[in-house]
Write a protein that holds these residues in place. Structure first.
Motif, PDB file in Angstrom:
ATOM      1  N   GLN A  24       0.814  -1.225   0.000  1.00 41.69           N
ATOM      2  CA  GLN A  24       0.000   0.000   0.000  1.00 41.69           C
ATOM      3  C   GLN A  24       0.845   1.271   0.000  1.00 41.69           C
ATOM      4  O   GLN A  24       0.370   2.319  -0.414  1.00 41.69           O
ATOM      5  N   VAL A  25       2.078   1.206   0.492  1.00 39.84           N
ATOM      6  CA  VAL A  25       2.896   2.408   0.665  1.00 39.84           C
ATOM      7  C   VAL A  25       4.145   2.405  -0.229  1.00 39.84           C
ATOM      8  O   VAL A  25       5.104   3.114   0.040  1.00 39.84           O
ATOM      9  N   LYS A  26       4.101   1.644  -1.313  1.00 40.35           N
ATOM     10  CA  LYS A  26       5.295   1.519  -2.155  1.00 40.35           C
ATOM     11  C   LYS A  26       5.584   2.768  -2.983  1.00 40.35           C
ATOM     12  O   LYS A  26       6.734   3.020  -3.339  1.00 40.35           O
ATOM     13  N   ASP A  27       4.579   3.570  -3.271  1.00 35.20           N
ATOM     14  CA  ASP A  27       4.758   4.761  -4.098  1.00 35.20           C
ATOM     15  C   ASP A  27       4.807   6.025  -3.252  1.00 35.20           C
ATOM     16  O   ASP A  27       4.171   6.109  -2.204  1.00 35.20           O
ATOM     17  N   LYS A  28       5.550   7.013  -3.735  1.00 35.74           N
ATOM     18  CA  LYS A  28       5.721   8.278  -3.010  1.00 35.74           C
ATOM     19  C   LYS A  28       4.371   8.956  -2.760  1.00 35.74           C
ATOM     20  O   LYS A  28       3.585   9.151  -3.669  1.00 35.74           O
ATOM     21  N   PRO A  29       4.099   9.319  -1.500  1.00 33.93           N
ATOM     22  CA  PRO A  29       2.821   9.964  -1.173  1.00 33.93           C
ATOM     23  C   PRO A  29       2.858  11.481  -1.379  1.00 33.93           C
ATOM     24  O   PRO A  29       3.919  12.076  -1.568  1.00 33.93           O
ATOM     25  N   VAL A  30       1.673  12.078  -1.289  1.00 36.34           N
ATOM     26  CA  VAL A  30       1.531  13.537  -1.254  1.00 36.34           C
ATOM     27  C   VAL A  30       1.466  13.894   0.231  1.00 36.34           C
ATOM     28  O   VAL A  30       0.755  13.242   1.001  1.00 36.34           O
ATOM     29  N   VAL A  31       2.219  14.910   0.621  1.00 37.85           N
ATOM     30  CA  VAL A  31       2.307  15.299   2.021  1.00 37.85           C
ATOM     31  C   VAL A  31       1.913  16.769   2.152  1.00 37.85           C
ATOM     32  O   VAL A  31       2.420  17.616   1.419  1.00 37.85           O
ATOM     33  N   LYS A  32       1.003  17.058   3.098  1.00 39.53           N
ATOM     34  CA  LYS A  32       0.539  18.437   3.313  1.00 39.53           C
ATOM     35  C   LYS A  32       0.481  18.739   4.804  1.00 39.53           C
ATOM     36  O   LYS A  32       0.156  17.862   5.596  1.00 39.53           O
ATOM     37  N   TRP A  33       0.784  19.983   5.139  1.00 43.11           N
ATOM     38  CA  TRP A  33       0.706  20.436   6.529  1.00 43.11           C
ATOM     39  C   TRP A  33       0.381  21.920   6.532  1.00 43.11           C
ATOM     40  O   TRP A  33       0.359  22.563   5.480  1.00 43.11           O
ATOM     41  N   ALA A  34       0.134  22.463   7.702  1.00 39.62           N
ATOM     42  CA  ALA A  34      -0.201  23.883   7.846  1.00 39.62           C
ATOM     43  C   ALA A  34       1.080  24.701   7.678  1.00 39.62           C
ATOM     44  O   ALA A  34       1.711  25.098   8.643  1.00 39.62           O
ATOM     45  N   SER A  35       1.457  24.921   6.425  1.00 39.42           N
ATOM     46  CA  SER A  35       2.702  25.631   6.124  1.00 39.42           C
ATOM     47  C   SER A  35       2.442  27.110   5.872  1.00 39.42           C
ATOM     48  O   SER A  35       1.319  27.508   5.569  1.00 39.42           O
ATOM     49  N   LYS A  36       3.503  27.892   5.998  1.00 39.27           N
ATOM     50  CA  LYS A  36       3.443  29.318   5.679  1.00 39.27           C
ATOM     51  C   LYS A  36       4.168  29.533   4.351  1.00 39.27           C
ATOM     52  O   LYS A  36       5.230  28.953   4.114  1.00 39.27           O
ATOM     53  N   ASP A  37       3.602  30.385   3.500  1.00 36.99           N
ATOM     54  CA  ASP A  37       4.113  30.583   2.144  1.00 36.99           C
ATOM     55  C   ASP A  37       5.561  31.047   2.048  1.00 36.99           C
ATOM     56  O   ASP A  37       6.216  30.818   1.046  1.00 36.99           O
TER      57      ASP A  37
ATOM     58  N   ILE B 136      11.677   5.810  -0.423  1.00 37.27           N
ATOM     59  CA  ILE B 136      11.658   4.348  -0.488  1.00 37.27           C
ATOM     60  C   ILE B 136      10.546   3.904   0.454  1.00 37.27           C
ATOM     61  O   ILE B 136      10.504   4.316   1.612  1.00 37.27           O
ATOM     62  N   GLY B 137       9.652   3.062  -0.042  1.00 40.31           N
ATOM     63  CA  GLY B 137       8.553   2.568   0.780  1.00 40.31           C
ATOM     64  C   GLY B 137       9.029   1.610   1.869  1.00 40.31           C
ATOM     65  O   GLY B 137      10.226   1.339   2.000  1.00 40.31           O
ATOM     66  N   SER B 138       8.092   1.101   2.616  1.00 45.40           N
ATOM     67  CA  SER B 138       8.397   0.216   3.746  1.00 45.40           C
ATOM     68  C   SER B 138       8.871  -1.145   3.273  1.00 45.40           C
ATOM     69  O   SER B 138       8.298  -1.722   2.358  1.00 45.40           O
ATOM     70  N   GLY B 139       9.896  -1.675   3.973  1.00 47.14           N
ATOM     71  CA  GLY B 139      10.425  -2.997   3.644  1.00 47.14           C
ATOM     72  C   GLY B 139      10.863  -3.765   4.874  1.00 47.14           C
ATOM     73  O   GLY B 139      12.014  -4.191   4.951  1.00 47.14           O
ATOM     74  N   PRO B 140       9.967  -3.949   5.846  1.00 49.13           N
ATOM     75  CA  PRO B 140      10.373  -4.669   7.047  1.00 49.13           C
ATOM     76  C   PRO B 140      10.737  -6.119   6.724  1.00 49.13           C
ATOM     77  O   PRO B 140       9.989  -6.791   6.022  1.00 49.13           O
ATOM     78  N   PRO B 141      11.896  -6.588   7.211  1.00 50.86           N
ATOM     79  CA  PRO B 141      12.287  -7.970   6.940  1.00 50.86           C
ATOM     80  C   PRO B 141      11.258  -8.975   7.475  1.00 50.86           C
ATOM     81  O   PRO B 141      10.567  -8.705   8.460  1.00 50.86           O
ATOM     82  N   LYS B 142      11.204 -10.131   6.824  1.00 47.53           N
ATOM     83  CA  LYS B 142      10.279 -11.199   7.217  1.00 47.53           C
ATOM     84  C   LYS B 142      10.529 -11.591   8.668  1.00 47.53           C
ATOM     85  O   LYS B 142      11.672 -11.733   9.096  1.00 47.53           O
ATOM     86  N   GLY B 143       9.452 -11.729   9.423  1.00 51.86           N
ATOM     87  CA  GLY B 143       9.540 -12.207  10.791  1.00 51.86           C
ATOM     88  C   GLY B 143       9.956 -11.163  11.813  1.00 51.86           C
ATOM     89  O   GLY B 143      10.220 -11.503  12.961  1.00 51.86           O
TER      90      GLY B 143
ATOM     91  N   ASP C 154       4.359  -9.626   0.634  1.00 48.43           N
ATOM     92  CA  ASP C 154       5.067 -10.154  -0.542  1.00 48.43           C
ATOM     93  C   ASP C 154       5.638  -9.093  -1.475  1.00 48.43           C
ATOM     94  O   ASP C 154       6.303  -9.421  -2.457  1.00 48.43           O
ATOM     95  N   TYR C 155       5.429  -7.801  -1.184  1.00 55.05           N
ATOM     96  CA  TYR C 155       6.076  -6.746  -1.969  1.00 55.05           C
ATOM     97  C   TYR C 155       7.537  -6.543  -1.545  1.00 55.05           C
ATOM     98  O   TYR C 155       8.367  -6.116  -2.334  1.00 55.05           O
ATOM     99  N   VAL C 156       7.861  -6.866  -0.306  1.00 56.58           N
ATOM    100  CA  VAL C 156       9.194  -6.578   0.247  1.00 56.58           C
ATOM    101  C   VAL C 156      10.331  -7.159  -0.612  1.00 56.58           C
ATOM    102  O   VAL C 156      11.298  -6.446  -0.902  1.00 56.58           O
ATOM    103  N   PRO C 157      10.272  -8.430  -1.072  1.00 54.89           N
ATOM    104  CA  PRO C 157      11.368  -8.926  -1.922  1.00 54.89           C
ATOM    105  C   PRO C 157      11.537  -8.106  -3.208  1.00 54.89           C
ATOM    106  O   PRO C 157      12.666  -7.921  -3.686  1.00 54.89           O
ATOM    107  N   LYS C 158      10.443  -7.587  -3.759  1.00 58.18           N
ATOM    108  CA  LYS C 158      10.531  -6.744  -4.966  1.00 58.18           C
ATOM    109  C   LYS C 158      11.248  -5.440  -4.639  1.00 58.18           C
ATOM    110  O   LYS C 158      12.054  -4.937  -5.419  1.00 58.18           O
ATOM    111  N   LEU C 159      10.969  -4.867  -3.458  1.00 58.18           N
ATOM    112  CA  LEU C 159      11.639  -3.647  -3.017  1.00 58.18           C
ATOM    113  C   LEU C 159      13.132  -3.911  -2.845  1.00 58.18           C
ATOM    114  O   LEU C 159      13.961  -3.131  -3.301  1.00 58.18           O
TER     115      LEU C 159
END
Length: 186
Positions: free
Chosen positions: A46-59, A106-113, A175-180
């Motif tokens: 679910q998190v393999k692709d770069k997300p859009v990030v927004k916060w209460a920023s000042k210009d 880089i998305g999440s890639g926690p090792p197996k186990g 099962d995405y982790v080995p691809k990462l």
């Protein structure tokens, strides 16, 4: 309004990553439409692709975004704490596209186990534009130089203060982790 500070403490992000939790929520939305909700469990797929990030920023302000995993290779044995997944500095006015990519996503890639890992997003307001010339620029296909990072030390080095906004999710192996891992080996 979500209790950002309370959940950062409950999940031990304070003190494992930072000493003072942010009070504001940073919105993180993946291309699939999935939004990060403080502490929810997501999958590496679910998190393999770069997300859009927004916060209460000042210009007219500069910001730094960091995404770190303090649980590498596992929460019980965090010898690579923190592994940084994404680092962007000099983000002008909250527009990530105007930032200086220090480490590409880089998305999440926690090792197996290794159970659940925490993936923490932090936003810092910079006192001014920073000179990141001596920081190595890391591409999204390399895991080199990402382990044993400390966002708190980085923030101290560049006088960023405490984070102004944050969010996090937890994830375990799928099962995405080995691809990462194959992508990171080039």
């Amino acid at each position: 309004m979500a209790d950002v500070q309370g959940l950062f403490k409950k999940h031990c992000i304070v003190p494992d990553v930072i000493s003072i939790a942010p009070s504001e929520l940073v919105e993180v939305q993946y291309p699939s439409g999935l939004k990060v909700d403080l502490g929810q469990e997501l999958t590496p797929t679910q998190v393999k692709d770069k997300p859009v990030v927004k916060w209460a920023s000042k210009d007219t302000e500069y910001y730094t975004l960091a995404m770190v995993d303090p649980d590498a290779p596992s929460r019980e044995n965090p010898k690579f704490r923190e592994w940084h997944h994404w680092l962007v500095g000099n983000i002008y006015g909250g527009d990530l596209g105007k930032g200086e990519v220090l480490s590409d996503y880089i998305g999440s890639g926690p090792p197996k186990g290794t159970g659940l890992h925490r993936y923490v997003f932090l936003i810092y307001k910079q006192p001014e534009k920073c000179d990141f010339a001596k920081i190595p620029k890391l591409p999204s296909n390399s895991g080199e130089k990402r382990g044993k990072f400390a966002i708190a030390k980085f923030a101290q080095q560049f006088k960023l203060g405490t984070p102004v906004a944050g969010n996090f999710y937890v994830a375990k192996y799928d099962d995405y982790v080995p691809k990462l891992y194959a992508k990171l080996k080039g």
